[in-house]
Design a protein around this motif. Structure first.
Motif, PDB file in Angstrom:
ATOM      1  N   GLU A  37       0.206  10.484  -8.361  1.00 43.15           N
ATOM      2  CA  GLU A  37       0.268  11.537  -9.391  1.00 43.15           C
ATOM      3  C   GLU A  37       0.735  12.850  -8.807  1.00 43.15           C
ATOM      4  N   LEU A  38       0.174  13.185  -7.642  1.00 37.15           N
ATOM      5  CA  LEU A  38       0.567  14.457  -7.037  1.00 37.15           C
ATOM      6  C   LEU A  38       2.026  14.426  -6.606  1.00 37.15           C
ATOM      7  N   LEU A  39       2.496  13.223  -6.220  1.00 36.10           N
ATOM      8  CA  LEU A  39       3.888  13.143  -5.771  1.00 36.10           C
ATOM      9  C   LEU A  39       4.845  13.577  -6.879  1.00 36.10           C
ATOM     10  N   THR A  40       4.445  13.320  -8.130  1.00 38.42           N
ATOM     11  CA  THR A  40       5.383  13.671  -9.208  1.00 38.42           C
ATOM     12  C   THR A  40       5.386  15.173  -9.473  1.00 38.42           C
ATOM     13  N   MET A  41       4.388  15.893  -8.929  1.00 38.04           N
ATOM     14  CA  MET A  41       4.246  17.289  -9.344  1.00 38.04           C
ATOM     15  C   MET A  41       5.072  18.274  -8.517  1.00 38.04           C
ATOM     16  N   PHE A  42       5.293  17.946  -7.242  1.00 38.20           N
ATOM     17  CA  PHE A  42       5.948  18.937  -6.387  1.00 38.20           C
ATOM     18  C   PHE A  42       7.083  18.297  -5.594  1.00 38.20           C
ATOM     19  N   LEU A  43       7.893  19.163  -5.019  1.00 36.91           N
ATOM     20  CA  LEU A  43       8.775  18.729  -3.928  1.00 36.91           C
ATOM     21  C   LEU A  43       8.055  19.125  -2.640  1.00 36.91           C
ATOM     22  N   TYR A  44       8.091  18.250  -1.643  1.00 41.47           N
ATOM     23  CA  TYR A  44       7.240  18.492  -0.470  1.00 41.47           C
ATOM     24  C   TYR A  44       8.067  18.949   0.726  1.00 41.47           C
ATOM     25  N   GLY A  62       0.807  -1.212   0.000  1.00 43.13           N
ATOM     26  CA  GLY A  62       0.000   0.000   0.000  1.00 43.13           C
ATOM     27  C   GLY A  62       0.839   1.261   0.000  1.00 43.13           C
ATOM     28  N   LEU A  63       2.121   1.141  -0.425  1.00 45.52           N
ATOM     29  CA  LEU A  63       2.944   2.355  -0.479  1.00 45.52           C
ATOM     30  C   LEU A  63       2.711   3.010  -1.834  1.00 45.52           C
ATOM     31  N   PRO A  64       2.512   4.325  -1.866  1.00 44.14           N
ATOM     32  CA  PRO A  64       2.384   4.982  -3.167  1.00 44.14           C
ATOM     33  C   PRO A  64       3.722   4.918  -3.911  1.00 44.14           C
ATOM     34  N   ASP A  65       3.651   4.980  -5.259  1.00 51.17           N
ATOM     35  CA  ASP A  65       4.889   4.903  -6.048  1.00 51.17           C
ATOM     36  C   ASP A  65       5.836   6.040  -5.706  1.00 51.17           C
ATOM     37  N   PHE A  66       7.099   5.729  -5.772  1.00 49.11           N
ATOM     38  CA  PHE A  66       8.104   6.776  -5.571  1.00 49.11           C
ATOM     39  C   PHE A  66       8.184   7.582  -6.866  1.00 49.11           C
ATOM     40  N   PRO A  67       8.188   8.920  -6.790  1.00 50.66           N
ATOM     41  CA  PRO A  67       8.229   9.718  -8.021  1.00 50.66           C
ATOM     42  C   PRO A  67       9.636   9.711  -8.613  1.00 50.66           C
ATOM     43  N   ALA A  68       9.943   8.640  -9.343  1.00 49.34           N
ATOM     44  CA  ALA A  68      11.318   8.473  -9.836  1.00 49.34           C
ATOM     45  C   ALA A  68      11.729   9.623 -10.758  1.00 49.34           C
ATOM     46  N   ASP A  69      10.740  10.224 -11.445  1.00 51.03           N
ATOM     47  CA  ASP A  69      11.090  11.292 -12.383  1.00 51.03           C
ATOM     48  C   ASP A  69      11.649  12.516 -11.679  1.00 51.03           C
ATOM     49  N   ASN A  70      11.357  12.612 -10.383  1.00 48.78           N
ATOM     50  CA  ASN A  70      11.852  13.797  -9.670  1.00 48.78           C
ATOM     51  C   ASN A  70      13.260  13.610  -9.140  1.00 48.78           C
ATOM     52  N   LEU A  71      13.830  12.415  -9.368  1.00 55.32           N
ATOM     53  CA  LEU A  71      15.181  12.194  -8.822  1.00 55.32           C
ATOM     54  C   LEU A  71      16.158  13.197  -9.404  1.00 55.32           C
TER      55      LEU A  71
END
Length: 1903
Positions: free
Chosen positions: A592-599, A303-312
């Motif tokens: 999806e939101l994880l890929t959009m911002f740095l938190y 149940g972990l959301p995907d890691f936003p790999a594109d933001n690496l």
């Protein structure tokens, strides 16, 4: 898949296995469609144009017609292999003419690949991002109005098809289900019918037709060719894994799919190496390995959301500049797992971090601080150099900056820098360097302030965009409006304008908005590109530049083609509240939101920082107050208890600042009051309230009692003097408004409580706050506000919210005038413009997502209206803008809302927005205030009635607060009753209150509670005027003259004896102070259903072994006398005002020891003293002769000793143990109100007179041994000699000390019988006096009694043989006095089973009994208590009626009317087991004392005090009042009369002629005694002289007969019910005996079950509340679509409907509950003591019954624990009992188990086991409720251990209910357990109530 790509270096594995792995790998890779050999990408130019070869596939490029539509600079150099493979596949499909679907995890990769392909092949693109608001017209054709005509404008799909472009559809899973099928035919056959009548046809068919027909014909037929180059590329997420709508099968079959997973490991590694050349390569590979692991399928199952790999890449970019940063910190920015995930998720992530050696956050994160910001202008937009100090060195970075001057420290005084903020701002600078960011933090922790500060540092202009729940994609990007000429146009939203102008956009509240709506911003955030609804395209600066260079076009030309550059400085900062972990509704932070911002997580400030902030912002706030406040706040924030957490959210930094401001302004305010106000503690569920009170106590914030008293006593008033308003202690100048007519003016009766609320409001108002008033209905919120504004003279605008309020209707109401959209300002906008006060009513009825737009208005002083105007508070910066409205400085909001929770079921306005307002709880006025107010509403309504109403409603409100009843009765209802009574005084109160209570007349349970309560306060609802139950009167026997009393003085010297007296000072010991305990008792008015002599009764809180031994009433004045009751086992004194509700108890146990010897049974008398010692009492113990003076008001106790010897006698132990009869001492208290008392010893020969005021005692020695003393006057006492029963009269000087002689004379009295005839004069047998009055009858009463007119001194005396006797002339006349008496047939006490006459029984205690006789001289009555044996029951009650079950009667002898009455006294509820002791006190079970001049007080042995009214006149007076309260139904039919003028004149009035036959006449102006006529005397006519009833029978059924239902009907109904009941029993095979057993348990909790089910029902209803469905073809016009309606679209309506759950949103899981019951041996053992086992069974029964049919929402099970083990299964959650029989089985099992189980205690193990087990199941929330007796200590279990067991898993809400404990075990335990988690049910009947409390406050708070 990718994990296989990390093959170890050779050498670590044997070569063979390596080979095998490689083979396997190749097969796998081939299977994935990736060929391992590299593919080359070549392009070469030929004469016909370019050809592109990808590997073996080649494509011929055509020159684009609109080159500006070709994507620019997407292709990076070099392309990685995996991407080339994807491009090759796309090219294959393109050559085949197939449409493709790129599917894969969220992120920009799929879009990038599509765009790279289009750029490569130079194809034009039509891009549309789908969202839930996309409609058919967005895809095909939209109508626009041009010059008054509607035209169809082709949209993307049609444009792409006709122009041969590629249509890119992004986000197919977001579109609503019925939208995309419009494309089906276009995809399959390249055909489509358009709205404007044209028809799209595929290229080959068109070409065939063209061979046969000319182009003109085809155009005439409106056939349009679809270009053969048209393709569709769809981009979507795989839906079962991600949320969204699944693909429609017909649609899916038309696409070719390609899985575009994340880039392969080594491609990505290469990419990251190039981004971060300064970062050690192993660190990059660790980061990437971590990301890849989290994206694997295994982690998805956790149940972990995907890691936003594109933001690496962004992260590595930061690390490249700041190599010392910890990896964990940077990962947290990409993947804020601590905020999103629950406990298991966090551990999983941290384990993975550890595995890749990334868990380095434990070393303290380096401190960062922005040291300097310098502007730095470059050609492509403003930049700033930011110097950040990390640890010991400074690093300079270049970041985008705004257009304003940069400042390191903002000039805003609103922002106080702390180290945390410095760190956060520096981290934000780092993120700002690479990407947009999002700040996550709780309410009121300063997100907006920090974002603004950040903007100021970089010179950004800020554009706040408040997001709300039903915000559409259009609201975010472009809205339609009309031009002045009626044309439709598109207006750019603030967000798009900001992108063009390079501002910083603050998206406030992305947790509120639907994620599907936010998705349209993905392309803007990832690629800085955007396509708008009107076809304009916004491009990233560099792409715009390269396009411009390539096409050699100027900016103006490009703008004509609607292409605009996005300003390079444009940035977005999103603000959000953290997702609620474990809840299934608020998980907004998805992949999806994880890929959009740095938190960035904005942590609440630490305590030191908050202290710093407070002291900086509010300099003069008292230090210790801040300390206490923060102790409390952090105590609540750090608790892991959900209740405390929710409380702490009301104490956000913002609220704390508000409290501090107030304290600094009004330093004498109490902190306790401020915190309670901020948390609205008045309306918290009881659990939360107790948790808050406990936290307040622990933090040392206490309620100052003195302050409460000053509150009560302070005279609150308000006045306006010379333009200054004073409210309480606050003053303010009165406002001078422009619009006078808008100032409210309202009828308002002032009362202290409302003035106090207004004073409080004014304080906040002057501090500049907006106010929120919360309260139940009808408590006067509107009145208070209107009055408040009236006093301030402020104009108001009024806005009422409701369920359908939308954001539009709050701000602007659009309407159409002559084809142009016109916006009407709402009251909100008017108030803002003009500076009025906006009153928002019923704020809780509107959805919170609507009302939250008020937040930006209050907080940032900005708000954007839907017509493009904006409201701005500080205009200085914004002058240069048009359409800006300044917010007027006088503008304020006052919001009114009902309290959250049941039964209002509004939305939780306070929870959502409470902390931006200053909150005030408005409660019903306290009784005094309410009474004062009602007196003003009903000046003519009797005060007694008002008091009854106030008391009854007060009690009902108390019940509503406890949750016993659901409806909170308010002042509004009482006011309406009083208004009615004022206007129609003859209508009875009982009828009028039904106006309020008839709502509940069909709810049986509720009705019972209400009737009980109303009857208790003497509101006779339901009584009939005929129900008068006064005792039957019997005739009194005739009076007889029985003889004389002679006082012989003639010469006989020995007849007149002189008695010496001596005077001493008193010896006084003390005072000692003893505790006076207050308790409240339930006082019941007895005249509720019927009128009797009894006025009221209540019970004393005494236990059953206690014995009442005396009662007395202080005779201050009738209305307000105090009743004193003494008990003697143990000795204590109870006293209360006879009309109050609060009693007091003084425990004298230590003063009179219980058992000194074996038989000592104390016997105490009481004498209340009079002025000036009013209120003090003397207590006298008759055996030890202890005399005490007690002041009950302060507990001062003194012991009075008449002589020194007193002290010694008590010391002789033999004196106690001696067996011979003990003489007792007696106290004569007839004149205690004059402050003197007489004491004598039975059989003794002296009398002591105690003068309390003088402090002296006079001892009189006598020549006779006394049996009794009666004070017949102050100076004449009647003495009775012991053995002979002879009587003497002792005359004493009135004031002893005045006459030094101090001689007392003793005269003997002879009793002489009347002559018996025949000359025989027998000596009259001396009468055995029981009592004699100390005053005389008034002359009229004396004359009435003995039937001769006479005025003379007289006394009434009583003995056992007479009803009463009067001795006339005694004691003042020396001549013989005549004795008259009313003889009894049988002397009293003869019939009772006692042997002979008790007075001659030489019992061990001499005649100690109370006489129980009261002389009411003014009423001419004698009242005595007699036992039922002495009552002639046969004469009173007819043969066939059973006499009432009364043990004693009040015998009332009325000498005026010569009647005798027997009033039954109800039996005592419990009798002491010490019967022999009781029989020494009184024959009957009651004791009497006079109450005023016409009533008595009785106390029975069970401690019930009753007030009786016996005097004839006062009974009649009361009866009249009682009848008025019921209302007079005079039995006449009600007539409807219409008064018309009959035109006949009234001749002169006359009596009329008498009809000799007396036949009835109606009208005619002739006869007397008619009905409905004119001029003659009669009934109901006009103009007659008087009413005359000639006695004609009005045949009318009496009211009682009308109301009675025929007996046979009742019987039939009963039989029907019984039959159905038996059928039901037969059905479930239950015997009637079992049914009765079950009924006993179930009946006890019926009320709680009922109210729980009511709450569950309403929750169900609330959950099912219908929502607005938009884009409908029928329904109500949707305001947002008015323009679409103008243009002629169809789907412009909205209607209410059941909202389908959003696809992919998790299933609603049930709540999981486990009840853990104690079935150990101790439960059975102590069941007899406090019924604990039965209560547990009742609790279980309640659970089973309440949750019946709600199993889908609440899954419950019940297990037990005892010495046999800790998991005894009673009910399984999958097999719950369905009917009463099965339920009874379970209860029987519980009972049997505890009877036969082993001893031992497994509470701990059972609790831990239950909590662990339950958490394994899948549920929404978990509850464990432990029922246990607090017997832990016996088994050596420390309480802390139990506390630990309860809180073992923070996800499970565990509660403990301790049932009856020995001593104070449970209380002690409760103190050690967390607040709100444990309850003590000392009275086991509370258990169901406590369970209900737990359910309502937690289970249901968010159900």
């Amino acid at each position: 898949m990718q994990s296989l790509l990390r093959l170890p270096a050779t050498g670590t594995l044997p070569a063979a296995s390596l080979r095998r792995v490689r083979c396997l790998f190749n097969q796998l890779v081939n299977y994935r469609g990736i060929t391992p050999q590299p593919v080359l990408l070549r392009s070469h130019t030929t004469s016909t144009g370019d050809t592109i070869n990808i590997g073996d596939v080649s494509y011929k490029v055509k020159t684009p017609r609109n080159p500006e539509l070709v994507p620019q600079s997407y292709i990076s150099d070099p392309l990685s292999q995996s991407i080339v493979q994807h491009l090759r596949w796309i090219m294959q499909k393109d050559l085949l003419g197939q449409d493709i679907f790129l599917i894969g995890p969220p992120g920009p990769l799929r879009r990038a690949i599509a765009m790279q392909y289009l750029e490569l092949t130079k194809r034009e693109v039509e891009y549309i991002s789908l969202s839930r608001d996309t409609t058919e017209s967005d895809l095909k054709q939209r109508r626009e109005i041009r010059a008054g005509t509607a035209f169809y404008i082709d949209q993307c799909a049609v444009r792409a098809a006709t122009e041969g472009r590629i249509l890119v559809l992004e986000g197919l899973e977001k579109a609503e289900r019925n939208v995309l099928p419009v494309l089906n035919n276009l995809l399959e056959n390249r055909e489509m019918q358009l709205e404007d009548g044209r028809f799209l046809m595929s290229a080959d068919r068109y070409d065939k037709l063209l061979e046969e027909h000319s182009k003109e014909e085809l155009d005439a037929w409106k056939i349009v060719r679809v270009s053969e180059d048209f393709r569709v590329i769809a981009l979507g997420l795989p839906v079962p894994k991600y949320s969204g709508n699944p693909l429609d099968p017909p649609l899916r079959s038309r696409f070719q799919a390609r899985d575009i997973y994340y880039l392969p490991f080594k491609d990505q590694l290469q990419l990251l190496y190039s981004v971060g050349p300064n970062v050690p390569p192993e660190r990059i590979s660790q980061l990437l390995s971590f990301a890849t692991t989290l994206c694997s399928l295994e982690s998805a199952t956790l149940g972990l959301p995907d890691f936003p790999a594109d933001n690496l890449a962004a992260a590595v970019g930061i690390l490249n500049v700041f190599p010392t940063m910890s990896s964990q910190q940077i990962i947290h920015r990409l993947y804020p797992y601590t905020v999103v995930l629950g406990k298991e998720g966090k551990t999983a992530v941290e384990d993975t971090l550890k595995r890749f050696e990334l868990l380095d956050g434990s070393r303290s994160p380096i401190s960062l601080k922005v040291v300097k910001v310098e502007p730095n202008q470059k050609d492509n937009g403003p930049l700033a150099s930011v110097h950040i100090r990390t640890g010991d060195k400074d690093i300079t970075i270049q970041v985008a900056a705004g257009t304003l001057p940069v400042e390191l420290h903002s000039r805003s005084c609103q922002f106080i820098r702390t180290s945390t903020h410095d760190q956060l701002l520096a981290e934000m600078m780092q993120s700002h360097m690479v990407k947009d960011m999002c700040l996550i933090g709780g309410k009121g922790c300063g997100k907006s302030v920090i974002a603004k500060e950040f903007a100021d540092m970089l010179g950004y202009e800020v554009e706040p965009v408040m997001l709300y729940q039903d915000m559409t994609a259009r609201d975010l990007l472009q809205q339609r409006y009309t031009l002045p000429n009626g044309d439709t146009a598109w207006r750019l939203s603030p967000l798009v304008l900001a992108a063009l102008e390079g501002k910083l956009v603050i998206l406030d509240g992305i947790h509120r908005v639907n994620p599907g709506t936010l998705a349209i911003l993905q392309r803007l955030i990832h690629d800085r590109e955007l396509t708008l609804y009107d076809g304009s395209r916004l491009l990233r600066g560099d792409r715009y530049q390269s396009l411009k260079n390539e096409l050699q076009l100027s900016d103006a030309k490009l703008q004509e083609r609607s292409i605009f550059p996005i300003h390079p400085s444009f940035r977005i900062i999103a603000l959000a509240e953290p997702p609620v972990i474990g809840s299934n509704t608020q998980q907004w932070l998805g992949p999806e939101l994880l890929t959009m911002f740095l938190y960035h997580n904005v942590k609440p400030s630490t305590r030191q920082e908050e202290v710093h902030i407070m002291s900086e912002m509010v300099p003069n706030v008292p230090k210790e107050a801040v300390e206490q406040l923060l102790t409390l706040t952090h105590k609540l924030r750090d608790a892991n208890d959900p209740t405390a957490q929710s409380l702490s959210s009301s104490l956000s930094t913002r609220q704390l600042l508000r409290i501090c401001k107030r304290l600094s302004q009004y330093p004498d305010e109490s902190l306790h009051h401020a915190v309670n106000k901020a948390c609205l503690s008045r309306f918290l569920p009881s659990l939360a309230r107790s948790a808050l009170q406990k936290a307040l106590m622990d933090s040392g914030i206490e309620e100052i009692s003195t302050e409460m008293e000053t509150f009560q006593n302070q005279d609150f008033s308000c006045e306006i003097k010379s333009g200054i308003l004073r409210l309480g202690n606050v003053t303010v100048p009165v406002f001078n408004p422009g619009e006078k007519m808008k100032v409210p003016d309202v009828l308002f009766y002032e009362n202290a409580q409302h003035l106090r609320v207004m004073e409080d409001m004014l304080k906040d108002f002057l501090l500049g706050e907006h106010l929120l008033l919360v309260g139940n209905q009808g408590v006067g919120k509107n009145k208070i506000v209107d009055r408040f504004l009236h006093l301030l003279n402020r104009p108001r605008e009024y806005l009422q919210l409701h369920r359908d309020t939308t954001v539009q209707s709050l701000t602007l109401q659009p309407s159409v005038k002559e084809g142009i959209i016109v916006y009407e300002d709402s009251p909100l906008v008017k108030a803002v413009k003009k500076g009025h006060i906006l009153v928002i009513d019923e704020a809780d009825k509107a959805p919170t997502n609507v009302t939250c737009i008020l937040k930006t208005l209050v907080e940032s002083g900005e708000m954007i209206l839907s017509d493009g105007r904006r409201l701005v508070a500080n205009l200085s910066e914004r002058i240069r803008r048009d359409n800006v409205i300044a917010i007027h400085p006088d503008f304020r909001m006052i919001v009114l809302a009902n309290r959250p929770g049941f039964p209002f079921l509004g939305n939780d306005f306070f929870g959502a927005l409470g902390d931006i307002f200053s909150c005030h709880a408005v409660d019903n006025p306290v009784p005094q205030s309410e009474l004062a107010m009602l007196r003003q509403y009903g000046p003519n309504v009797p005060d007694a009635i008002l008091q009854k109403l106030v008391a009854a409603f007060g009690e009902l409100r108390g019940m509503a607060d406890q949750g016993i009843i659901s409806y909170p009765y308010s002042t509004r209802e009482v006011v309406n009753i009083v208004k009615h009574l004022e206007k129609f005084p003859n209508e009875g109160l009982a009828n009028v209150v039904r106006n309020v209570f008839d709502f509940d007349s069909y709810n049986q349970e509720m009705r019972e509670i209400l009737l009980n309560s109303l009857h208790k306060h003497g509101i006779p609802i339901g009584a009939k005027p005929s129900s008068i139950q006064l005792a039957k009167e019997l005739p009194l026997p005739d009076v007889s003259f029985v003889g004389h009393w002679n006082m012989n003085q003639a010469g006989n010297a020995h007849r007149k004896l002189l008695c010496p007296t001596e005077t001493h000072q008193l010896f006084i010991k003390g005072p000692v102070y003893i505790n006076v305990q207050g308790y409240s008792f339930e006082r019941y008015e007895s005249r509720s259903l019927s009128f009797t002599e009894e006025m009221a009764h209540w019970s004393l809180p005494i236990n059953e072994v206690n014995i009442v031994c005396d009662v007395n009433v202080s005779s201050d004045n009738d209305a307000d006398s105090t009743v004193y009751v003494v008990t003697c086992n143990p000795v204590s004194l109870y006293f209360m005002k006879n009309n109050g509700h609060k009693g007091y108890c003084v425990d004298l146990y230590d003063i009179f020891p219980r058992t000194v010897g074996s038989v000592w049974q104390p016997f105490v008398s009481i004498a209340p003293l009079g002025h000036p010692l009013t209120g003090q009492v003397v207590l006298h113990e008759e055996q030890s002769n202890v005399i005490l003076l007690l002041d009950p008001r302060n507990g001062e106790l003194r012991r009075i000793m008449l002589s020194q010897q007193d002290t010694e006698s008590t010391k002789k132990s033999s004196w106690w143990g001696s067996k011979e009869a003990q003489e007792s001492y007696r106290m004569c208290r007839e004149f205690s109100h004059k402050n003197w008392l007489v004491f004598y010893k039975e059989n003794g020969n002296s009398i002591n007179v105690l003068d309390v005021l003088e402090g002296t005692t006079h001892a009189i020695s006598l020549p006779i041994n006394l049996s009794s003393v009666f004070l017949v006057a102050e100076d004449k006492w009647l003495l009775v000699e012991n053995k002979t029963n002879k009587k003497f009269l002792l005359t004493t000087p009135l004031h002893m000390e005045a006459e030094d002689t101090g001689i007392c004379q003793l005269h003997a009295l002879e009793e002489e019988a009347a002559s018996a005839g025949f000359g025989v004069t027998t000596g009259l047998e001396p009468s055995n006096l029981q009592a004699i009055s100390s005053g005389q009858l008034p002359p009229e009463n004396l004359s009435a009694a003995i039937d001769q007119k006479i005025t003379s001194p007289n006394r009434i005396f009583l003995d056992a043989k007479t009803y009463a006797s009067i001795v006339v002339g005694f004691p003042d006349l020396m001549s013989p006095s005549e004795v008259y008496s009313w003889k009894r047939n049988n002397p009293l006490g003869k019939q009772s089973g006692s042997p002979s006459d008790q007075f001659f029984q030489p019992t061990k205690f001499a005649n100690i009994k109370r006489t129980n006789v009261v002389n009411l001289l003014a009423a001419n009555q004698v009242v005595r208590a007699v036992s039922s044996a002495d009552v002639p029951l046969k004469e009173i009650y007819p043969k066939d009626t059973l006499p009432p079950n009364a043990s004693s009667y009040l015998e009332v002898t009325d000498l005026n009317s010569k009647k005798l009455k027997y009033i039954p006294v109800p039996r005592a509820s419990s009798l002491s087991p010490y019967t022999s002791w009781l029989s020494k006190i009184t024959d009957s079970d009651v004791l009497l004392a006079p109450l005023g001049s016409s009533g008595v007080v009785s106390v029975d042995m069970g401690g019930t005090v009753r007030l009786w009214e016996t005097g004839l006149e006062s009974v009649q007076r009361s009866l009249l009042e009682w009848r008025n309260m019921i209302g007079q139904e005079d039995g006449r039919p009600v007539q409807i009369t219409i008064q018309r003028d009959s035109g006949l004149d009234v001749s002169s009035p006359k009596h009329g002629e008498l009809d000799p036959d007396n036949t009835p006449h109606v009208g005619g102006n002739t006869w007397a005694g008619g009905t409905g006529g004119r001029d003659t005397a009669g009934l109901g006519g006009k103009g007659g002289p008087y009413r005359l009833d000639a006695g004609h029978k009005v045949y009318q059924v009496s009211q009682a007969e009308k109301d009675a239902v025929p007996e046979e009907v009742k019987r039939a109904a009963r039989e029907m019910a019984e039959k159905a009941f038996k059928e039901r029993l037969k059905e479930i095979q239950m015997s009637e005996y079992d049914a009765a057993t079950y009924e006993r348990v179930s009946g006890a909790v019926r009320r709680q079950v009922q109210s729980l089910r009511v709450i569950l029902d309403s929750l169900q209803a609330k959950g099912k509340e219908r929502q607005w469905l938009k884009h409908q073809a029928i329904g109500e016009l949707d305001d947002t679509k008015i323009i679409d309606g103008l243009t002629g679209e169809k789907a412009i309506y909205k209607r209410r409907g059941e909202l389908e759950p959003e696809l992919g949103s998790p299933q609603q899981k049930p709540k999981r509950l486990r009840l853990l019951v104690d079935v150990s041996g101790s439960m059975y053992r102590f069941n007899g003591v406090d019924g604990r086992l039965e209560r547990s069974m009742e609790a279980t029964c309640m659970l089973m019954e309440a949750f019946e049919n709600y199993e889908h929402k609440f899954k419950y099970d019940v297990s037990g624990h005892s010495g046999d083990g800790f998991r005894i299964e009673l009910i399984r959650s999958d097999k719950i009992p369905r009917n009463n029989k099965q339920r009874l089985e379970i209860l029987k099992t519980m009972h049997a188990h505890s009877q036969f189980c082993m001893s031992g205690d497994y509470t701990l193990e059972a609790t831990e086991h239950a909590i662990k087990e339950i958490a394994k199941e899948d549920a929404d929330e978990y509850f464990v409720i432990v029922l246990s007796d607090a017997n832990l200590e016996r088994y050596g279990i420390p309480p802390a251990r139990f506390a630990q067991a309860l809180t073992i898993n923070p996800q499970v809400n565990a509660f403990a209910i301790f049932i009856g404990s020995l001593g104070d075990q449970a209380e002690r335990l409760q103190k050690t357990l967390p607040a709100g988690r444990s309850f003590v049910a000392m009275d086991t009947t509370q258990i169901p109530h406590i369970l209900k409390q737990i359910f309502t406050s937690t289970l249901l708070s968010n159900a």
